[in-house]
Design an enzyme around this catalytic site. Structure first.
Site, mmCIF file in Angstrom:
data_model
loop_
_atom_site.group_PDB
_atom_site.id
_atom_site.type_symbol
_atom_site.label_atom_id
_atom_site.label_comp_id
_atom_site.label_asym_id
_atom_site.label_seq_id
_atom_site.Cartn_x
_atom_site.Cartn_y
_atom_site.Cartn_z
ATOM 1 N N LYS A 51 0.803 -1.225 0.000
ATOM 2 C CA LYS A 51 0.000 0.000 0.000
ATOM 3 C C LYS A 51 0.836 1.276 0.000
ATOM 4 O O LYS A 51 0.352 2.344 -0.359
ATOM 5 C CB LYS A 51 -0.969 0.001 1.167
ATOM 6 N N SER A 302 0.592 -9.872 -0.970
ATOM 7 C CA SER A 302 0.393 -8.426 -0.833
ATOM 8 C C SER A 302 0.906 -7.807 0.458
ATOM 9 O O SER A 302 1.146 -6.600 0.519
ATOM 10 C CB SER A 302 -1.090 -8.102 -1.016
HETATM 11 C C1 LIG Z 1 -5.314 -3.549 1.233
HETATM 12 C C2 LIG Z 1 -4.793 -4.907 1.089
HETATM 13 C C3 LIG Z 1 -5.250 -5.769 0.103
HETATM 14 C C4 LIG Z 1 -6.377 -5.422 -0.841
HETATM 15 O O1 LIG Z 1 -6.103 -4.315 -1.639
HETATM 16 P P1 LIG Z 1 -7.300 -3.551 -2.369
HETATM 17 O O2 LIG Z 1 -6.658 -2.462 -3.124
HETATM 18 O O3 LIG Z 1 -8.221 -3.056 -1.305
HETATM 19 O O4 LIG Z 1 -7.985 -4.561 -3.222
HETATM 20 C C5 LIG Z 1 -4.655 -7.009 -0.016
HETATM 21 N N1 LIG Z 1 -3.679 -7.390 0.828
HETATM 22 C C6 LIG Z 1 -3.207 -6.586 1.793
HETATM 23 C C7 LIG Z 1 -2.115 -7.096 2.655
HETATM 24 C C8 LIG Z 1 -3.745 -5.315 1.958
HETATM 25 O O5 LIG Z 1 -3.275 -4.530 2.919
#
Ligand SMILES: *Cc1c(COP(=O)(O)O)cnc(C)c1O
Length: 317
Positions: A51, A302
């Site tokens: 993010k 992510s």
């Molecule tokens: C925010 C987040 C997501 C999802 O991202 P979006 O843009 O809301 O779809 C996935 N994994 C992690 C670790 C996140 O912090």
């Protein structure tokens, strides 16, 4: 709407403040799934999740005088951490509205970057509304966690890095919450290699993008019950929904059991600590939910911000 050149600009803008994460071939997952599987570990990103790419792009792109009073957001943790981190680098004050049940690790990290914390509500909707209200009251600049073009462009830089490291990629797997991450990545992948597939992955217990696509319009969930706290979004954004409709090939769903297994698999076999939201893509691979064979698949992990007591429970149970 965002287009391919926006993502290229965003990548240049944020290059100096984010990590260029690697893309690593994994023999075990490749053997188990019958594909060539490559992991993109954004758990090793600054702040422990992707993010920071979107937040940094927003803050660096915004006209500085407008930001002087500071920025604010509503986030279950990782976006809050990202905004706090990027704001601190640019020397802006930051306020983060978090849910009442946010993990202590995430709160500690946000405070560590010098941001102010406000606890409010439990749903993403509630904390976003609270943040918007405080933004108006205190003249702060609101940064949406996913439904914002500049945020999506920043997240899309992941797609450009994948194309650079694996130019003949056949498919990319991306976790989906509100859809900002996949909107950016899909814009990059379809712009650079239009025949590559992009699949989103959601928990079956929090599948608002899946349902919205099925019904052809943004659809709100009333009950959400998943371990993946970063994916507990009750509905996609208007911008993210239309980009997903345009670019994403399909959404795959994983169970809570599959998510837990994937988290422990990554830890034990990959030496990677992912949070549940970050492990849903690996869960889809392990549970053979990807409708491909013999293909080159890039799998986005992510984030890795997980309370170790939860990991302890998963190991114990
Ligand atoms: C925010 C987040 C997501 C999802 O991202 P979006 O843009 O809301 O779809 C996935 N994994 C992690 C670790 C996140 O912090």
């Amino acid at each position: 709407m965002i287009v391919f050149p926006d993502v290229i600009d965003a990548r240049r803008r944020i290059e100096k403040v984010v990590n260029r994460t690697y893309l690593d071939h994994t023999a075990t997952l490749s053997r188990l799934s019958g594909n060539e599987v490559y992991l993109k570990p954004e758990n090793l990103q600054k702040t422990g999740a992707f993010k920071v790419r979107g937040a940094a792009n927003f803050i660096l792109k915004f006209d500085p005088p407008g930001l002087r009073k500071g920025v604010i957001t509503g986030s279950s943790g990782n976006h809050g951490q990202a905004v706090a981190y990027a704001a601190a680098l640019a020397d802006y004050p930051a306020v983060v509205v978090v849910p009442e049940d946010v993990s202590p690790a995430k709160v500690a990290a946000i405070k560590g970057y010098g941001a102010e914390i406000v606890h409010h509500g439990n749903t993403s909707q509630e904390r976003i509304e609270k943040a918007e209200e405080l933004a108006a009251e205190k003249e702060l600049t609101f940064i949406h966690p996913f439904d914002d073009p500049w945020v999506m462009e920043g997240q899309g830089s992941i797609g450009l890095e994948i194309l650079e490291d694996l130019p003949d990629v056949d498919a990319v797997l991306v976790p989906v919450g509100g859809g900002g991450l996949i909107s950016g990545i899909a814009t990059a992948i379809k712009g650079g290699k239009p025949d590559a597939k992009v699949y989103g992955v959601e928990p079956a217990a929090s599948n608002s993008m899946y349902r919205s696509l099925q019904r052809g319009k943004v659809t709100e969930l009333t009950a959400i019950n998943t371990l993946a706290d970063g994916l507990r979004t009750n509905k996609p954004g208007l911008l993210t929904f239309s980009l997903v409709q345009e670019h994403v090939d399909d959404i795959l769903l994983v169970t809570e059991e599959e998510i837990k297994k994937a988290l422990l698999f990554l830890l034990e076999r990959g030496k990677l600590l992912a949070e549940p939201s970050g492990a849903v893509t690996v869960a889809a691979v392990l549970a053979n939910k990807v409708p491909l064979q013999g293909k080159k698949i890039a799998v986005v992990i992510s984030g890795g911000n997980v309370d170790l007591r939860l990991v302890g429970k998963l190991i114990g149970g």
